[in-house]
Design a protein around this motif. Structure first.
Motif, PDB file in Angstrom:
ATOM      1  N   LEU A 132     -28.926  25.842 -66.786  1.00 40.07           N
ATOM      2  CA  LEU A 132     -28.116  27.021 -66.449  1.00 40.07           C
ATOM      3  C   LEU A 132     -26.630  26.686 -66.461  1.00 40.07           C
ATOM      4  O   LEU A 132     -25.812  27.432 -67.024  1.00 40.07           O
ATOM      5  CB  LEU A 132     -28.523  27.552 -65.073  1.00 40.07           C
ATOM      6  N   CYS A 133     -26.274  25.553 -65.853  1.00 41.93           N
ATOM      7  CA  CYS A 133     -24.858  25.152 -65.830  1.00 41.93           C
ATOM      8  C   CYS A 133     -24.364  24.784 -67.224  1.00 41.93           C
ATOM      9  O   CYS A 133     -23.189  25.009 -67.551  1.00 41.93           O
ATOM     10  CB  CYS A 133     -24.660  23.986 -64.855  1.00 41.93           C
ATOM     11  N   PHE A 134     -25.241  24.224 -68.055  1.00 40.95           N
ATOM     12  CA  PHE A 134     -24.887  23.935 -69.447  1.00 40.95           C
ATOM     13  C   PHE A 134     -24.585  25.236 -70.189  1.00 40.95           C
ATOM     14  O   PHE A 134     -23.631  25.310 -70.976  1.00 40.95           O
ATOM     15  CB  PHE A 134     -26.035  23.191 -70.121  1.00 40.95           C
ATOM     16  N   PHE A 135     -25.368  26.267 -69.911  1.00 36.91           N
ATOM     17  CA  PHE A 135     -25.120  27.583 -70.510  1.00 36.91           C
ATOM     18  C   PHE A 135     -23.795  28.165 -70.008  1.00 36.91           C
ATOM     19  O   PHE A 135     -23.006  28.697 -70.800  1.00 36.91           O
ATOM     20  CB  PHE A 135     -26.273  28.521 -70.186  1.00 36.91           C
ATOM     21  N   LEU A 136     -23.551  28.060 -68.698  1.00 38.25           N
ATOM     22  CA  LEU A 136     -22.308  28.589 -68.138  1.00 38.25           C
ATOM     23  C   LEU A 136     -21.095  27.818 -68.649  1.00 38.25           C
ATOM     24  O   LEU A 136     -20.022  28.404 -68.854  1.00 38.25           O
ATOM     25  CB  LEU A 136     -22.359  28.530 -66.610  1.00 38.25           C
ATOM     26  N   LEU A 137     -21.250  26.503 -68.858  1.00 44.31           N
ATOM     27  CA  LEU A 137     -20.168  25.710 -69.440  1.00 44.31           C
ATOM     28  C   LEU A 137     -19.834  26.224 -70.836  1.00 44.31           C
ATOM     29  O   LEU A 137     -18.658  26.421 -71.180  1.00 44.31           O
ATOM     30  CB  LEU A 137     -20.564  24.238 -69.499  1.00 44.31           C
ATOM     31  N   GLY A 138     -20.861  26.460 -71.644  1.00 43.00           N
ATOM     32  CA  GLY A 138     -20.625  27.000 -72.977  1.00 43.00           C
ATOM     33  C   GLY A 138     -20.011  28.390 -72.927  1.00 43.00           C
ATOM     34  O   GLY A 138     -19.139  28.717 -73.741  1.00 43.00           O
ATOM     35  N   ALA A 139     -20.455  29.222 -71.970  1.00 45.21           N
ATOM     36  CA  ALA A 139     -19.886  30.561 -71.831  1.00 45.21           C
ATOM     37  C   ALA A 139     -18.400  30.489 -71.506  1.00 45.21           C
ATOM     38  O   ALA A 139     -17.601  31.299 -72.004  1.00 45.21           O
ATOM     39  CB  ALA A 139     -20.640  31.328 -70.745  1.00 45.21           C
ATOM     40  N   ALA A 140     -18.017  29.518 -70.663  1.00 43.84           N
ATOM     41  CA  ALA A 140     -16.604  29.331 -70.324  1.00 43.84           C
ATOM     42  C   ALA A 140     -15.800  28.916 -71.551  1.00 43.84           C
ATOM     43  O   ALA A 140     -14.714  29.460 -71.819  1.00 43.84           O
ATOM     44  CB  ALA A 140     -16.462  28.295 -69.210  1.00 43.84           C
ATOM     45  N   THR A 240      -5.642  16.555 -57.902  1.00 42.94           N
ATOM     46  CA  THR A 240      -6.890  17.056 -57.320  1.00 42.94           C
ATOM     47  C   THR A 240      -7.224  18.448 -57.841  1.00 42.94           C
ATOM     48  O   THR A 240      -8.385  18.744 -58.173  1.00 42.94           O
ATOM     49  CB  THR A 240      -6.782  17.085 -55.780  1.00 42.94           C
ATOM     50  N   VAL A 241      -6.209  19.310 -57.931  1.00 45.91           N
ATOM     51  CA  VAL A 241      -6.420  20.669 -58.438  1.00 45.91           C
ATOM     52  C   VAL A 241      -6.834  20.630 -59.902  1.00 45.91           C
ATOM     53  O   VAL A 241      -7.752  21.352 -60.331  1.00 45.91           O
ATOM     54  CB  VAL A 241      -5.151  21.522 -58.251  1.00 45.91           C
ATOM     55  N   LEU A 242      -6.174  19.775 -60.691  1.00 47.39           N
ATOM     56  CA  LEU A 242      -6.520  19.665 -62.109  1.00 47.39           C
ATOM     57  C   LEU A 242      -7.967  19.238 -62.292  1.00 47.39           C
ATOM     58  O   LEU A 242      -8.687  19.771 -63.143  1.00 47.39           O
ATOM     59  CB  LEU A 242      -5.601  18.639 -62.794  1.00 47.39           C
ATOM     60  N   GLU A 243      -8.389  18.273 -61.512  1.00 48.08           N
ATOM     61  CA  GLU A 243      -9.773  17.813 -61.607  1.00 48.08           C
ATOM     62  C   GLU A 243     -10.737  18.941 -61.254  1.00 48.08           C
ATOM     63  O   GLU A 243     -11.767  19.120 -61.897  1.00 48.08           O
ATOM     64  CB  GLU A 243      -9.996  16.621 -60.688  1.00 48.08           C
ATOM     65  N   TYR A 244     -10.384  19.708 -60.232  1.00 49.12           N
ATOM     66  CA  TYR A 244     -11.299  20.736 -59.746  1.00 49.12           C
ATOM     67  C   TYR A 244     -11.458  21.881 -60.742  1.00 49.12           C
ATOM     68  O   TYR A 244     -12.540  22.482 -60.834  1.00 49.12           O
ATOM     69  CB  TYR A 244     -10.798  21.296 -58.407  1.00 49.12           C
ATOM     70  N   VAL A 245     -10.410  22.218 -61.496  1.00 49.59           N
ATOM     71  CA  VAL A 245     -10.492  23.366 -62.399  1.00 49.59           C
ATOM     72  C   VAL A 245     -11.171  23.022 -63.720  1.00 49.59           C
ATOM     73  O   VAL A 245     -11.382  23.916 -64.545  1.00 49.59           O
ATOM     74  CB  VAL A 245      -9.096  23.958 -62.691  1.00 49.59           C
ATOM     75  N   SER A 246     -11.538  21.773 -63.928  1.00 48.98           N
ATOM     76  CA  SER A 246     -12.232  21.411 -65.162  1.00 48.98           C
ATOM     77  C   SER A 246     -13.694  21.849 -65.085  1.00 48.98           C
ATOM     78  O   SER A 246     -14.435  21.412 -64.205  1.00 48.98           O
ATOM     79  CB  SER A 246     -12.169  19.899 -65.392  1.00 48.98           C
ATOM     80  N   PRO A 247     -14.157  22.721 -65.989  1.00 50.91           N
ATOM     81  CA  PRO A 247     -15.572  23.121 -65.949  1.00 50.91           C
ATOM     82  C   PRO A 247     -16.501  21.957 -66.246  1.00 50.91           C
ATOM     83  O   PRO A 247     -17.641  21.938 -65.777  1.00 50.91           O
ATOM     84  CB  PRO A 247     -15.658  24.209 -67.028  1.00 50.91           C
ATOM     85  N   PHE A 248     -16.031  20.984 -67.010  1.00 49.11           N
ATOM     86  CA  PHE A 248     -16.863  19.818 -67.321  1.00 49.11           C
ATOM     87  C   PHE A 248     -17.161  19.006 -66.067  1.00 49.11           C
ATOM     88  O   PHE A 248     -18.258  18.472 -65.922  1.00 49.11           O
ATOM     89  CB  PHE A 248     -16.156  18.940 -68.359  1.00 49.11           C
TER      90      PHE A 248
END
Length: 289
Positions: A132-140, A240-248
């Motif tokens: 599911l998260c792999f699908f959401l990553l691709g959707a992003a 810290t913010v940059l790391e958090y906003v990465s969908p990967f």
């Protein structure tokens, strides 16, 4: 919207783009599953999905490059704009067509944990949450690449922009650890650079200097005030913010540590919402030009 969706989906399925994308993605996931699971003996498909991230960095930008750019190049975007429907419906129809093309191989991947279950004990809940998260990553990533495609009428430029955008999102956690300094001043400068980039995006979308200036001022002035008041507390905040906003990063946490959380889900879903909104604004600029 449904008419646009059907037209776009038919276009992907009637030429090599859609089928090649699905074939290469399934081939890559199948190969990594063979190496990580069948050959090495690990029952968790999460490792194969993590290795398949690298395929998304190239495949999704190539799939999305024609989404908006080809219509601008062929002037067929004017056909959409002449229809009695809002720009939002046109963009969403195109986005859902891309998402369907990506969802088909993801649906096939759902069979893989059942195959692995024939050779060992599989945590099916963890496996399907990772899918599911792999699908959401691709959707992003699709939403990001569709927006970048709306900024140009050149397919090659759209593909390159998409690849660069995906690589930046992929590299954000590594920048946090190995490149970015942790000082308060560095964090402040980092936030100012992001604010300037946001203003630049506003200009690309609207071509309006006033709007660009307002966006820059609304972001930079409060940042400057906060930095003057809480200077030392800015230390380490930007990395810290940059790391958090990465969908990967959020997908990797789920795949590696089973750390699925509501904030991760919200962030992965917020990417399509935000970048589809930007795509609509970019298309609206062309519509009313």
């Amino acid at each position: 919207m449904f008419a646009v969706y059907k037209r776009e989906l038919k276009a992907y399925m009637s030429n090599v783009y859609g089928w090649l994308f699905m074939a290469v993605l399934l081939m890559f996931v199948g190969f990594t599953m063979f190496v990580e699971n069948l050959y090495s003996g690990y029952p968790d498909i999460e490792y194969a999905l993590m290795d398949s991230e690298y395929a998304l960095l190239l495949l999704i930008p190539i799939l999305c490059m024609r989404s908006m750019a080809e219509d601008k190049r062929n002037k067929t975007d004017m056909f959409y704009f002449s229809l009695p429907m809002p720009t939002f419906s046109v963009v969403m129809g195109k986005y859902f067509a891309l998402l369907t093309v990506y969802a088909i191989p993801c649906a096939v991947i759902c069979v893989y944990p059942l195959v692995l279950g024939m050779f060992g004990d599989v945590n099916f809940l963890s496996a399907y949450i990772s899918i599911l998260c792999f699908f959401l990553l691709g959707a992003a990533l699709i939403a990001v690449c569709q927006f970048l495609s709306s900024l140009t009428d050149n397919l090659v430029v759209a593909a390159v922009l998409g690849i660069v955008g995906c690589l930046i999102l992929f590299a954000l956690p590594m920048l946090t650890y190995y490149v970015l300094p942790q000082t308060a001043l560095a964090s402040f400068i980092g936030f100012v650079v992001v604010a300037a980039l946001a203003a630049g995006i506003a200009y690309l979308v609207t071509r309006n200097i006033t709007v660009t200036t307002i966006v820059g001022a609304v972001l930079i002035i409060p940042l400057s005030v906060l930095y003057m008041i809480f200077g030392k507390q800015f230390a380490g905040v930007f990395p810290t913010v940059l790391e958090y906003v990465s969908p990967f990063m959020h997908f990797d946490q789920v795949a590696t540590y089973d750390l699925f959380s509501i904030p991760s889900l919200v962030l992965l879903v917020s990417y399509p919402v935000f970048f589809v909104f930007l795509t609509v604004q970019s298309a609206d600029k062309k519509r009313w030009a």
